[in-house]
Design an enzyme around this catalytic site. Structure first.
Site, PDB file in Angstrom:
ATOM      1  CG  HIS A   1      -1.686  -1.229   1.444  1.00 18.17           C
ATOM      2  ND1 HIS A   1      -2.935  -1.471   0.914  1.00 18.17           N
ATOM      3  CD2 HIS A   1      -1.338  -2.357   2.123  1.00 18.17           C
ATOM      4  CE1 HIS A   1      -3.337  -2.684   1.281  1.00 18.17           C
ATOM      5  NE2 HIS A   1      -2.379  -3.246   2.008  1.00 18.17           N
TER       6      HIS A   1
ATOM      7  CB  SER B   1      13.359  22.213 -15.455  1.00 14.48           C
ATOM      8  OG  SER B   1      12.578  23.377 -15.639  1.00 14.48           O
TER       9      SER B   1
ATOM     10  CE  LYS C   1      11.577  19.258 -11.527  1.00 15.80           C
ATOM     11  NZ  LYS C   1      10.362  19.798 -12.091  1.00 15.80           N
TER      12      LYS C   1
ATOM     13  CD  GLU D   1       8.920  12.102 -15.657  1.00 13.45           C
ATOM     14  OE1 GLU D   1       7.897  12.785 -15.660  1.00 13.45           O
ATOM     15  OE2 GLU D   1      10.062  12.592 -15.611  1.00 13.45           O
TER      16      GLU D   1
END
Ligand code: ARG
Length: 458
Positions: free
Chosen positions: A156, A277, A283, A290
């Site tokens: 979980h 970024s 970043k 992804e």
């Protein structure tokens, strides 16, 4: 343009109809398979006395010339042709004259395309399997490196029990092994030759389908000619196997994305596999992971597309079936790219072992071990579970951890507690005691690594 199939109609189609009808834009990638199949067909025709061996020699030479010329760029594939089969036959006839026109004896584009796609996908399966093996090697190496690195295991997404990073990585190795197996299985069913099924009903010529099947490396032939030209279940199966593989890569990606966040900081990806970024200077984005997660969607879409194309088709060939290729090609291309990037990303990834350890120390993930301790001292599990839970609640209230609670406190919950409890809830001990097969102990993870390595040498 006049058509090779002109006869019943004048073949003078509208340009827009030609463009719509044409598949050469995507089936030209099967030129090698198409030419190889045609060479074998010519050899069979001669072996059966259907054409002379002189004709067959000319056809085979002509075809091999076309193959060379396409390979080295001397012959450009004409995108105005209807498909790759027509293109090859057209060039052959231009080069050889009437002999070229004999190639299409005792076959049809229906069995030809069914053959080409099987040959093409068979090679793709082999390439993808090799790439999965490379990824497996990278995972196994990481697992070896981190086989004693303690981290929290989750259920979980809540800290559950201590495991090692090596153990966690090996879970993905097992999934990928099954993916390999699925591909192998799919290849087996794909590897039946449809050539000789002709348009749908077989042929009146005395052909030898097994001669062709054997020369082309098939295990056997499609035993029903209608089936041979009209099913694409082998592509569905491949897309299914690739979709499952992408599910695995996508879940792995999701974890890498989480682990490389500031909130987790469990892993550090190499700069070579991350991006910055354009606006936020701090970043470091896990774009590769992804994208793999994102691209899983298009592979599932390719599977759904083909299933939907096939579901309402009467036997045998229908032009709808031309739509079978782009999706499966796209899926193969996507998977090959994902696997290569993933392997690079994994092999250059490092674990932040200190952060993993401290996360493991904060989550009461030894509470099960505490309960097990009481069980070993004679308490029924449910009672032990309750006491362990009450002790966790007490720790939370007092902002401490199980390791820090004094023995007196423990003994106020149960007389069964004694000094050795601290040893029992030590995280390293918790991991080391999980010696059941497949568990997280060092010996067990080493056995898993050895198993996967063994499978890779097969
Ligand atoms: N380009 C076609 C395909 O990909 C080849 C088979 C065409 N056969 C036919 N009877 N029109 O399916």
């Amino acid at each position: 343009m006049a058509k090779m199939w002109a006869g019943r109609t004048d073949g003078n189609t509208e340009k827009i109809a030609d463009d719509f009808n044409s598949s050469i834009r995507f089936d030209s990638r099967m030129y090698r398979q198409d030419i190889t199949g045609s060479m074998t067909h010519a050899a069979m025709l001669a072996a059966q006395g259907i054409i002379t061996s002189e004709d067959a020699d000319q056809l085979i030479d002509g075809l091999s010339g076309i193959l060379n010329d396409i390979d080295n760029g001397a012959l450009a594939i004409d995108m105005a042709c209807e498909d790759i089969h027509m293109f090859v036959e057209q060039v052959l006839t231009e080069r050889l004259g009437d002999v070229g026109k004999k190639l299409h004896t005792a076959r049809s584009r229906n069995d030809q395309v069914a053959l080409d796609i099987r040959l093409y996908l068979r090679d793709e399966i082999d390439t993808i399997a090799a790439l999965i093996k490379e990824l497996l090697m990278a995972i196994v190496e990481k697992a070896e490196q981190y086989k004693a690195t303690i981290m929290p295991g989750y259920t979980h997404l809540q800290r559950a029990q201590p495991i090692t990073f090596g153990h966690h990585l090996m879970a993905y190795a097992m999934m990928l092994l099954r993916d390999l197996d699925r591909l192998k299985d799919c290849r087996k069913r794909m590897n039946q030759s449809p050539i000789g099924c002709c348009a749908l009903a077989g042929t009146t010529y005395d052909t030898d389908r097994r001669f062709e099947a054997e020369r082309l490396g098939f295990d056997g032939i499609c035993l029903n000619s209608l089936d041979g030209v009209s099913d694409r279940d082998f592509s569905v199966e491949l897309l299914g196997a690739l979709s499952t593989l992408m599910v695995h890569l996508s879940r792995f990606s999701e974890e890498i994305i989480l682990w490389s966040s500031w909130e987790f900081k469990f892993v550090e990806l190499s700069d070579a596999y991350t991006t910055g970024s354009s606006i936020m200077p701090q970043k470091k984005n896990p774009d590769m992971a992804e994208l793999v997660r994102g691209k899983s969607g298009r592979v599932f879409g390719d599977l759904m597309g083909l299933l939907t194309t096939l579901k309402g088709l009467p036997l045998a060939y229908n032009k709808d079936m031309q739509e079978d290729k782009e999706g499966v090609f796209d899926a193969c291309d996507t998977v090959k790219m994902c696997l290569q990037v993933f392997t690079g990303m994994i092999s250059t990834m490092s674990a932040n072992t200190a952060n993993m350890k401290s996360a493991a120390q904060k989550g009461f993930i030894n509470a099960t071990d505490l309960a097990d301790y009481l069980v070993k001292k004679g308490l029924p599990f449910r009672s032990a579970y309750k006491i362990s839970g009450q002790l966790v609640a007490l720790c939370i209230e007092k902002h401490t951890v199980l390791e820090e609670l004094p023995l007196d406190t423990y003994r106020s919950f149960s007389e069964l507690f004694s000094e050795d409890l601290y040893q029992a809830i030590d995280l390293t001990v918790c991991v080391e005691k999980r010696i059941s097969e497949g568990g997280t102990s060092l010996a067990s993870v080493e056995a898993q690594i050895a198993y996967v390595k063994g499978m890779l040498t097969k």
